[in-house]
Design an enzyme around this catalytic site. Structure first.
Site, PDB file in Angstrom:
ATOM      1  N   LYS B 167       0.620  -0.881   0.092  1.00 31.24           N
ATOM      2  CA  LYS B 167      -0.020  -0.333  -0.187  1.00 31.24           C
ATOM      3  C   LYS B 167       0.785   1.804  -0.030  1.00 31.24           C
ATOM      4  CE  LYS B 167      -0.342   0.101   4.468  1.00 31.24           C
ATOM      5  NZ  LYS B 167      -0.520   1.589   5.284  1.00 31.24           N
ATOM      6  N   ASP B 196      -1.478  -6.598   2.492  1.00 30.86           N
ATOM      7  CA  ASP B 196      -1.402  -6.271   3.400  1.00 30.86           C
ATOM      8  C   ASP B 196      -2.006  -6.452   4.442  1.00 30.86           C
ATOM      9  OD1 ASP B 196      -3.355  -4.621   6.216  1.00 30.86           O
ATOM     10  OD2 ASP B 196      -4.759  -3.961   4.669  1.00 30.86           O
ATOM     11  N   HIS B 197      -0.425  -5.833   5.253  1.00 31.38           N
ATOM     12  CA  HIS B 197       0.374  -7.371   5.940  1.00 31.38           C
ATOM     13  C   HIS B 197      -0.640  -7.388   7.625  1.00 31.38           C
ATOM     14  CE1 HIS B 197       1.640  -3.477   8.095  1.00 31.38           C
ATOM     15  NE2 HIS B 197       1.050  -4.115   9.738  1.00 31.38           N
ATOM     16  N   HIS B 259      -6.386  -1.747   6.473  1.00 32.99           N
ATOM     17  CA  HIS B 259      -5.710  -2.450   7.388  1.00 32.99           C
ATOM     18  C   HIS B 259      -7.214  -2.539   8.299  1.00 32.99           C
ATOM     19  CE1 HIS B 259      -1.999  -2.426   7.357  1.00 32.99           C
ATOM     20  NE2 HIS B 259      -1.847  -1.216   7.948  1.00 32.99           N
TER      21      HIS B 259
END
Lengths: 356, 515
Positions: B167, B196-197, B259
């Protein structure tokens, strides 16, 4: 009894969690498990370091009754920044299992005091009830205001506010619930008065109170202290009466809910002990008949209900020490339902007495 | 089924031989996250038996110097201690290639390097390109990869070639569409892994297991039993070295759009038909994002709060205000705190408010999802000195301590009937005896295996931007214009945000959970 007291370990603010973890790692023995067991955040506000030695006893008593993560915050002019030190208190549930509270002491010079609430916020147990314990009445109101939004309730002992009773008025709006250990200690008197009035009013409808006399003993006989005021506040509030005017000799005229005049009188006697109630006497009228309910402090609490017949009852006092009342609150509980109303009226009574 | 041997064979942990090319190899992400994650995968024996990591960046560096630099970073950031023998073996697979992301010639050289490395290994390697660069390079790099013949048709090629991007995926709906369109000129959607970690965190993955593997929760997972949901992302740090980027984006774009909306989607999805098909989960997530009621312009001021931090104290240390941070424009209107009240407008979730908040310089670092169940009737306890019964709260903590807790009411021991809340706790470390792996480990492993379940699809990104479009528009209104711009509140650093955030919940008699 607290059987393990881990000595205070100074720690950097950023290492508080790590230090707590390492303390518990050190505590673990081969034969016993030490569990970090806290069911609330308990913030104890103290007016200065000179109060800390006595506070330790309270923390021991609280950790037995109410395992918590304790935050002890106090001003310390000897340090310019916020300082932290950490301890743990454990007691055995069994030979092999111990339950421990955590104690985080935070101090700072008054100029740096603004940083303390942020340390508390950063280390509160998530989602757990949070309570403030006002250990002494000289705690800076600014600190109380800064911390109060974090808490669901404030614990205090209004007896220690006798010289600064007005401060209670500032505290009430800050929280949803006040747990006053003086109120807890008065529980037995309230219960007996309720039972006494039940006896004289049985089958006769709601009685009208004509006079109230509250006897107290303590260092000052001249004016009632917090305990007598609080009890009077409760009685007057339950009657729905209003303070009219103050007469002489600690005597107050009240206007009852039905418009009748009720006389409230405080009778003090001097003693070296901390303030306590010595006698309560109510004169009532029901169905055209006069009754009295009188409660006297002797070895036991003795209650006499006089009217057509005379009924006597006795009841032992509960442990009236501060620690005893603390234990009672946490182990048994006490109704707080009418406390706020009682304090509001107590403050009015005091104001009226002082204005005279 | 095309492949008769595929059925039932889903136990493959070790991915096929892969060449990972990291663009932006001298940057922070590579050093702090990517290489430590790959090292930890090697430590756990999850790396392919044959792999190469090629770091690519503008700076001239030898392979050896690159390895030396990485060694220092891994020592600092790896969750595992360094094993010298393992590092020697691992690092021998790391190479460095100087590269200009805008020059096709550079990419031709990169192809030659990869071919030469592959030849030495005598194995066909899959190519995985990780773009740890500024988003402005996403387009040029993807185009040059295609131009240099480094992208192959996913349906026809012997090797897979995939692209991982970080991102931000655009800064609004239009730019996200534009980015998707540019990337798809070079790669098919199934070759693009948008990372998206948060989706790699164990607790976030556990949401699906928790919901669908426990018979007791799923029946309660709807508007009949759930009162409201809160999703909180709290950081105690300020903008630090990211001031320039952050002041252009704000927390709504930086955190909420990706997130938190991803977490919301996972919390609210219907059971997917399969957990093995990446698109089955992603289809359901899109449905949730699509079902979130869009805010009308006039709702924005009522259902959102934005604020900036002012000076204060964080964990006892004084902290400067946002406007005093280096690199922040003097007229900045960028929010460092955002709170929203959302509602998933479908059968399951009708009438359940979902509160989302994210902020910097808050009291502590914590990310938590809390599901508040409806209160039990209090009639039994009236007059019993019980007060208001606490709500049962199911709390899923995503960071820092991954775990799940359930708050229930219980009677404390003693002769009186009283009620106190108590908490049943599950933490990963205590229950499984091992700490959770870093999110990047799982995501890198999945990307090498070609499993896109934990990666975000283009339509998810676009739905999320579409949802936030009215908020962004209203917040960007000019001051003093015809339509009033929602106020930018302030909050003291080290607190839980502005008072207005509490007001957002008051209407429905809710309160932010005390974290």
């Amino acid at each position: 009894m607290v059987d393990t007291q881990y000595s205070y370990t100074p720690t950097a603010l950023g290492k508080i969690s790590d230090t707590l973890t390492s303390i518990f790692a050190e505590l673990q023995g081969e034969d016993a498990v030490y569990n970090r067991s806290a069911n609330c955040n308990l913030i104890i506000l103290v007016s200065g370091p000179q109060r800390l030695p006595a506070l330790e006893q309270l923390i021991d008593a609280l950790s037995l009754a109410h395992p918590s993560r304790f935050f002890v915050a106090f001003p310390d002019p000897s340090t310019s920044t916020v300082q932290a030190s950490i301890s743990a208190r454990c007691h055995g549930l069994s030979k092999t299992e111990h339950v421990c509270s955590e104690v985080i002491r935070l101090s700072a010079a008054p100029a740096a005091f603004a940083g303390i609430p942020s340390v508390i916020r950063a280390h509160m147990l998530t989602g757990m009830p949070t309570e403030i314990f006002l250990y002494d009445p000289d705690v800076d109101i600014a600190l109380i205001r800064a911390v109060a939004p974090l808490a669901d309730s404030i614990f205090l002992d209004s007896q220690s506010f006798s010289t600064n009773f007005q401060k209670l008025a500032e505290l009430l709006p800050l929280t949803r619930t006040v747990v006053d250990f003086s109120w807890v200690g008065l529980g037995v008197w309230r219960e007996e008065l309720k039972l006494g009035v039940n006896r004289c009013a049985a089958g006769l409808g709601r009685p009208q109170v004509r006079s109230i006399e509250i006897g107290f003993e303590g260092p000052s006989a001249a004016q009632p202290g917090a305990l007598a005021l609080l009890f009077a506040g409760w009685v007057v509030n339950r009657l729905g009466a209003a303070v009219l005017e103050c007469g002489i000799d600690n005597c107050i005229r009240l206007c009852g809910a039905d418009g009748s005049v009720i006389e409230l009188k405080f009778v003090g006697s001097r003693s070296d002990q901390t303030e306590r109630l010595s006698r309560v006497r109510l004169t009532l009228e029901a169905a055209g008949k006069e009754f009295t309910v009188e409660m006297l402090r002797a070895k036991l609490l003795e209650t006499t209900v006089s009217g057509k017949d005379v009924h006597r009852a006795t009841r032992p006092f509960e442990d009236e020490s501060f620690e005893g009342r603390v234990r009672r609150h946490f182990f048994i509980g006490e109704s707080l339902a009418n406390y706020s109303g009682a304090v509001r009226v107590a403050l009015k009574i005091r104001e009226s007495l002082q204005s005279h | 089924m095309e492949n008769p041997f595929a059925e039932g064979e889903n136990r493959i942990i070790r991915p096929p031989g892969t060449a990972i090319v990291i663009f932006g190899a001298t940057g922070d992400l590579t050093h702090r996250k990517l290489i430590p994650a790959l090292y930890n995968l090697a430590y756990d024996d999850y790396m392919p038996s044959n792999f190469v990591v090629v770091g690519a960046a503008r700076t001239p560096l030898s392979d050896e110097d690159f390895r030396k630099n990485l060694f220092e970073s891994v020592k600092k950031h790896s969750r595992r201690t360094i094993n010298d023998e393992l590092w020697q073996r691992f690092s021998q697979n790391i190479y460095y290639q100087q590269l200009d992301g805008t020059s096709l010639e550079s990419f031709v050289k990169l192809r030659e390097r990869l071919q030469s490395l592959e030849k030495k290994r005598a194995e066909t390697l899959n190519y995985l390109y990780y773009l740890a660069t500024s988003p402005s390079f996403f387009g040029p790099i993807a185009t040059n990869l295609r131009g240099a013949g480094l992208v192959e048709d996913p349906k026809a090629a012997a090797r897979s070639t995939s692209l991982i991007i970080e991102k931000p995926f655009g800064h609004d709906l239009a730019s996200a569409r534009e980015l998707n369109s540019v990337l798809r000129k070079s790669f098919a959607e199934e070759q693009i892994f948008r990372i998206d970690h948060y989706l790699g965190k164990e607790t976030v993955q556990n949401i699906l297991v928790f919901r669908f593997a426990n018979g007791i929760f799923e029946p309660l997972w709807n508007h009949n039993f759930i009162d409201h949901i809160q999703i909180s992302f709290c950081e105690d740090i300020g903008v630090g070295s990211r001031a320039g980027y952050f002041d252009q984006s704000g927390i709504l774009r930086d955190i909420v759009q990706n997130h938190l909306l991803q977490i919301l989607a996972l919390l609210c999805i219907e059971p997917p038909y399969s957990l093995s098909d990446a698109d089955a989960i992603r289809d359901e997530k899109v449905k949730v994002l699509r079902a979130i009621r869009r805010l009308k312009p006039e709702d924005v001021a009522r259902q959102t709060v934005r604020a900036q931090y002012t000076k204060g104290f964080v964990n006892g240390e004084s902290a400067i205000g946002y406007m005093e941070e280096k690199g922040i424009a003097a007229t900045s209107q960028t929010e460092t705190f955002a709170a929203l009240r959302l509602e998933v407008d479908n059968w399951r979730w009708s009438g359940v408010p979902i509160y989302v908040r994210a902020g910097k310089r808050l009291a502590k670092r914590i990310t938590e999802i809390s599901i508040a169940f409806k209160r039990a009737p209090e009639s039994l306890f009236r007059g019993r000195q019980v007060g208001e019964l606490d709500q049962n709260i199911l709390a899923i903590q995503v960071q820092p301590n991954e775990g799940i807790s359930l708050k229930i009411c219980s009677k404390p021991p003693g002769p009186r009937l009283r009620v106190r809340p108590v908490v049943m706790d599950f933490t990963y470390g205590h229950s499984f005896g091992v700490p959770s792996p870093d999110a990047y480990e799982r995501l890198l492993l999945d990307s090498m295996k070609g499993d896109a379940s934990l990666f975000t699809r283009d339509d998810e990104i676009e739905e999320a931007w579409d949802l936030l479009a009215p908020v962004l528009e209203q917040w960007a209104l000019p001051a003093g214009g015809k339509v009033a711009r929602p106020p930018l509140h302030t909050y003291e650093a080290g607190t839980w945000g502005p008072a207005a955030a509490a007001t957002l919940l008051k209407e429905q008699k809710h309160r932010w959970r005390r974290l």
